[in-house]
Design an enzyme around this catalytic site. Sequence first.
Site, PDB file in Angstrom:
ATOM      1  N   GLU A  34       0.837  -1.209   0.000  1.00 22.33           N
ATOM      2  CA  GLU A  34       0.000   0.000   0.000  1.00 22.33           C
ATOM      3  C   GLU A  34       0.869   1.255   0.000  1.00 22.33           C
ATOM      4  OE1 GLU A  34      -3.270  -1.107   2.863  1.00 22.33           O
ATOM      5  OE2 GLU A  34      -3.819   0.979   2.456  1.00 22.33           O
ATOM      6  N   ALA A 266     -14.180   0.362  17.766  1.00 23.33           N
ATOM      7  CA  ALA A 266     -12.770   0.573  18.160  1.00 23.33           C
ATOM      8  C   ALA A 266     -12.431  -0.445  19.241  1.00 23.33           C
ATOM      9  CB  ALA A 266     -12.591   2.007  18.656  1.00 23.33           C
ATOM     10  N   ALA A 316       3.559   2.179  17.824  1.00 23.58           N
ATOM     11  CA  ALA A 316       4.552   2.478  16.798  1.00 23.58           C
ATOM     12  C   ALA A 316       5.972   2.448  17.357  1.00 23.58           C
ATOM     13  CB  ALA A 316       4.257   3.849  16.196  1.00 23.58           C
ATOM     14  N   HIS A 441      10.719  26.498  36.131  1.00 21.43           N
ATOM     15  CA  HIS A 441       9.454  27.124  36.543  1.00 21.43           C
ATOM     16  C   HIS A 441       9.126  28.267  35.593  1.00 21.43           C
ATOM     17  CE1 HIS A 441       6.273  28.622  39.106  1.00 21.43           C
ATOM     18  NE2 HIS A 441       6.799  29.839  38.956  1.00 21.43           N
TER      19      HIS A 441
HETATM   20  C1  LIG Z   1      -6.238   5.113  14.685  1.00 24.40           C
HETATM   21  C2  LIG Z   1      -4.916   4.676  15.237  1.00 24.40           C
HETATM   22  C3  LIG Z   1      -4.160   5.539  15.993  1.00 24.40           C
HETATM   23  C4  LIG Z   1      -2.938   5.128  16.489  1.00 24.40           C
HETATM   24  N1  LIG Z   1      -2.208   6.008  17.231  1.00 24.40           N
HETATM   25  C5  LIG Z   1      -1.024   5.621  17.734  1.00 24.40           C
HETATM   26  C6  LIG Z   1      -0.226   6.522  18.481  1.00 24.40           C
HETATM   27  O1  LIG Z   1      -0.600   7.668  18.689  1.00 24.40           O
HETATM   28  N2  LIG Z   1       0.964   6.091  18.951  1.00 24.40           N
HETATM   29  C7  LIG Z   1       1.410   4.814  18.745  1.00 24.40           C
HETATM   30  O2  LIG Z   1       2.486   4.467  19.195  1.00 24.40           O
HETATM   31  N3  LIG Z   1       0.681   3.946  18.025  1.00 24.40           N
HETATM   32  C8  LIG Z   1      -0.510   4.314  17.521  1.00 24.40           C
HETATM   33  N4  LIG Z   1      -1.241   3.430  16.774  1.00 24.40           N
HETATM   34  C9  LIG Z   1      -0.700   2.073  16.566  1.00 24.40           C
HETATM   35  C10 LIG Z   1       0.357   2.079  15.459  1.00 24.40           C
HETATM   36  O3  LIG Z   1      -0.183   2.643  14.295  1.00 24.40           O
HETATM   37  C11 LIG Z   1       0.836   0.662  15.208  1.00 24.40           C
HETATM   38  O4  LIG Z   1       1.262   0.079  16.412  1.00 24.40           O
HETATM   39  C12 LIG Z   1       1.996   0.651  14.224  1.00 24.40           C
HETATM   40  O5  LIG Z   1       1.626   1.216  13.001  1.00 24.40           O
HETATM   41  C13 LIG Z   1       2.503  -0.773  14.009  1.00 24.40           C
HETATM   42  O6  LIG Z   1       3.557  -0.745  13.121  1.00 24.40           O
HETATM   43  P1  LIG Z   1       3.937  -2.000  12.221  1.00 24.40           P
HETATM   44  O7  LIG Z   1       5.134  -1.575  11.451  1.00 24.40           O
HETATM   45  O8  LIG Z   1       4.008  -3.206  13.049  1.00 24.40           O
HETATM   46  O9  LIG Z   1       2.694  -2.212  11.254  1.00 24.40           O
HETATM   47  P2  LIG Z   1       1.843  -1.249  10.312  1.00 24.40           P
HETATM   48  O10 LIG Z   1       2.031   0.167  10.617  1.00 24.40           O
HETATM   49  O11 LIG Z   1       0.476  -1.809  10.352  1.00 24.40           O
HETATM   50  O12 LIG Z   1       2.465  -1.487   8.876  1.00 24.40           O
HETATM   51  C14 LIG Z   1       2.358  -2.699   8.215  1.00 24.40           C
HETATM   52  C15 LIG Z   1       2.547  -2.461   6.733  1.00 24.40           C
HETATM   53  O13 LIG Z   1       2.673  -3.709   6.093  1.00 24.40           O
HETATM   54  C16 LIG Z   1       1.973  -3.677   4.861  1.00 24.40           C
HETATM   55  N5  LIG Z   1       1.633  -5.048   4.520  1.00 24.40           N
HETATM   56  C17 LIG Z   1       0.810  -5.900   5.171  1.00 24.40           C
HETATM   57  N6  LIG Z   1       0.832  -7.115   4.598  1.00 24.40           N
HETATM   58  C18 LIG Z   1       1.682  -7.029   3.549  1.00 24.40           C
HETATM   59  C19 LIG Z   1       2.135  -7.957   2.583  1.00 24.40           C
HETATM   60  N7  LIG Z   1       1.771  -9.233   2.612  1.00 24.40           N
HETATM   61  N8  LIG Z   1       3.003  -7.516   1.647  1.00 24.40           N
HETATM   62  C20 LIG Z   1       3.422  -6.235   1.620  1.00 24.40           C
HETATM   63  N9  LIG Z   1       3.038  -5.314   2.536  1.00 24.40           N
HETATM   64  C21 LIG Z   1       2.196  -5.732   3.488  1.00 24.40           C
HETATM   65  C22 LIG Z   1       0.757  -2.810   5.170  1.00 24.40           C
HETATM   66  O14 LIG Z   1       0.226  -2.261   3.975  1.00 24.40           O
HETATM   67  C23 LIG Z   1       1.369  -1.750   6.075  1.00 24.40           C
HETATM   68  O15 LIG Z   1       1.850  -0.658   5.319  1.00 24.40           O
HETATM   69  C24 LIG Z   1      -2.462   3.822  16.240  1.00 24.40           C
HETATM   70  C25 LIG Z   1      -3.215   2.951  15.462  1.00 24.40           C
HETATM   71  C26 LIG Z   1      -4.423   3.362  14.956  1.00 24.40           C
HETATM   72  C27 LIG Z   1      -5.202   2.408  14.128  1.00 24.40           C
END
Ligand SMILES: Cc1cc2nc3c(=O)[nH]c(=O)nc-3n(C[C@H](O)[C@H](O)[C@H](O)COP(=O)(O)OP(=O)(O)OC[C@H]3O[C@@H](n4cnc5c(N)ncnc54)[C@H](O)[C@@H]3O)c2cc1C
Length: 462
Positions: A34, A266, A316, A441
Amino acid sequence: MKYDVLIIGSGPGGYVTAIRASQLGFKTAVVEKENLGGICLNWGCIPTKALLKSAQVYDYLKHVDEYGLKAEAIDKDFEAVIKRSRGVAEGMSKGVQFLMKKNKIDIIDGFGKVKAGKKVDVTDKDGKVTEYSADHIIIATGARSRELPSLPQDGKKVIGYREAMSLPKQPKSMIVVGSGAIGVEFAHFYNSMGTDVTVVEFMPTIVPVEDKDVSKQMERSFKKAGIKVMTSSSVESVDTSGDGVKATVKTKKGEEVLEADIVLSAVGIKTNIENIGLEDVGIITDRDKILVNDWYQTNIPGYYAIGDVTPGPALAHVASAEGITCVEKIAGLHTEAIDYGNIPGCTYATPEIASVGLTEEQAKEKGYELKVGKFPFSASGKAKAAGTPDGFVKVIFDAKYGEWLGCHMIGAGVTDMIAEAVLGRKLETTGHEVLKAIHPHPTMSEAVMEAVADAYDEVIHL
Ligand SMILES: Cc1cc2nc3c(=O)[nH]c(=O)nc-3n(C[C@H](O)[C@H](O)[C@H](O)COP(=O)(O)OP(=O)(O)OC[C@H]3O[C@@H](n4cnc5c(N)ncnc54)[C@H](O)[C@@H]3O)c2cc1C
C-alpha cells in the site's frame, strides 16, 4: 534478486528496521502493498493527531473569551479538517520515500509472501509474481481494525478507524464502541466538532488499562465535555436497515437501544498474518500473533517478525524499537533486549493521558509496599495560566528501595512529559534524585517533581 535483509511491510516497524539495517551495511529492501509508512503514518498515529489538533484549535476558539479575547463567526469546515489530516499523512509517507532513497533501500511494490528456503514471492498490482531471496527475512505486516461478530463493519454505518478519519460528511451522532486510545481519541475529536457522542465500554471503567485514578478523571472530563459514557456495557447487535443505526446495548440494568448516524467500532486490532506463507514455511503463531524470542527470531532460522504482528503492546515506538533490536542482533552487536515493563503508552484526547510502569493496583498485587504521590494541575501555576487545570501526575515508588515503579499522568501536554519517567526508570533513579533534579518554573513538568515530593511528604505547593 538477493538481499541481506528483506522486510515485508513498511510501517514504523518495517521502514525504521530498513534504515537501521542499511546503516549497519546490509543490502536492504522493503516490500509494501500500500503506502510507505504503514498504518501509523497513513491511518493511525499521525492523521489522528492532525485531526485532534484541529479539534484543539476549534476548542480554543470556542473558549476564546476565557483568554480575554473576542472572535466572531467561529465555525468549522469538516471536509477541510479531514483534507488537512490526509495531507499531513501524505506528506509523511513521502518523507519515508525520501528516507528510503537516502539510505539506498530498495522499495518493492506488491504483496509479499514468505516461502521456504529464505525466499519471498512478491505479487504486483498486475498479478505478476517475482521471487526474491534474502539471508534474513523480517515480517512486519502489522494489523487492521478488529471486527466483532456482533458488530460487522460495512464501512458506511458501522465503521473502523480508516473510515472514521476520512468520512465525507460529519455525522450528527456517533456511538463509539471501545474506550482504548483509539476509541477515546475519536470520541473527543467528534465531540469537539459537534457530533453527539456516546462511548460504550465493556469494562467497568473507560481507558481500562490505565491506573484507576486516571480512568476516573477521564470519565469526569468526558462527561464535562458532553460525551455520554456507558461502562460495563456491550453492544449486542446493530440494525442498519433504517436511516441510521440502532444498537442494542446490554447494560447492568438491562438492554437499551441507542440510535445514531454511525457506529465506530474501536475494539482492538487483528494482525495481518493470513496468506503470507507462514504455514508453508512452518512459522508458529499463537492467538493471532507470530511467536518470537527476545531477538525477534521465529521458530524457523532466517525468518523474523516485529511490530503489531508479534505479542506485546501494539504501538509504533515498540514496532520501531523491536526492528532496531532485531537487525542489531543480526549484525552481531551487543544489543540489549527490550524491557517491556518500561514502555510508555499515550492517549492524545483532551485531556491527554500518558503512563509507564505499574498501576497502583498492579504494584499492590505484586506485593510492594508503596509510596504514592499525586500533584494536581489545579495547583500548577503554568496550568492555571494556560487555562488547563484538569488532571494530575501520580507517581508510585517502592517504599523499601525507592524504585520508581510507575508514573501516570492526565492533563494538557502530558504525552510530552512522560519521557522523563521513562528515562528515570531506565537509569534506575530514585525519588530523591528526581527531587534534586531542578525542574524549570513555570512548567507542567514541575508537577512530576511535586508529585515525587508528595510521595515523600515534602510537597511544596499543596
Ligand atoms: C487510529 C490509530 C491511531 C494510532 N495512534 C497511535 C499513536 O498515537 N501512537 C502509537 O504508538 N501507536 C498508535 N497506533 C498504533 C500504530 O499505528 C501501530 O502500532 C503501528 O503502526 C505498528 O507498526 P507495524 O510496522 O508493526 O505495522 P503497520 O504500521 O500496520 O504497517 C504494516 C505495513 O505492512 C503492509 N503489509 C501488510 N501485509 C503485507 C504484505 N503481505 N506484503 C506487503 N506489505 C504488506 C501494510 O500495507 C502496512 O503498510 C495507532 C493505530 C491506529 C489504528
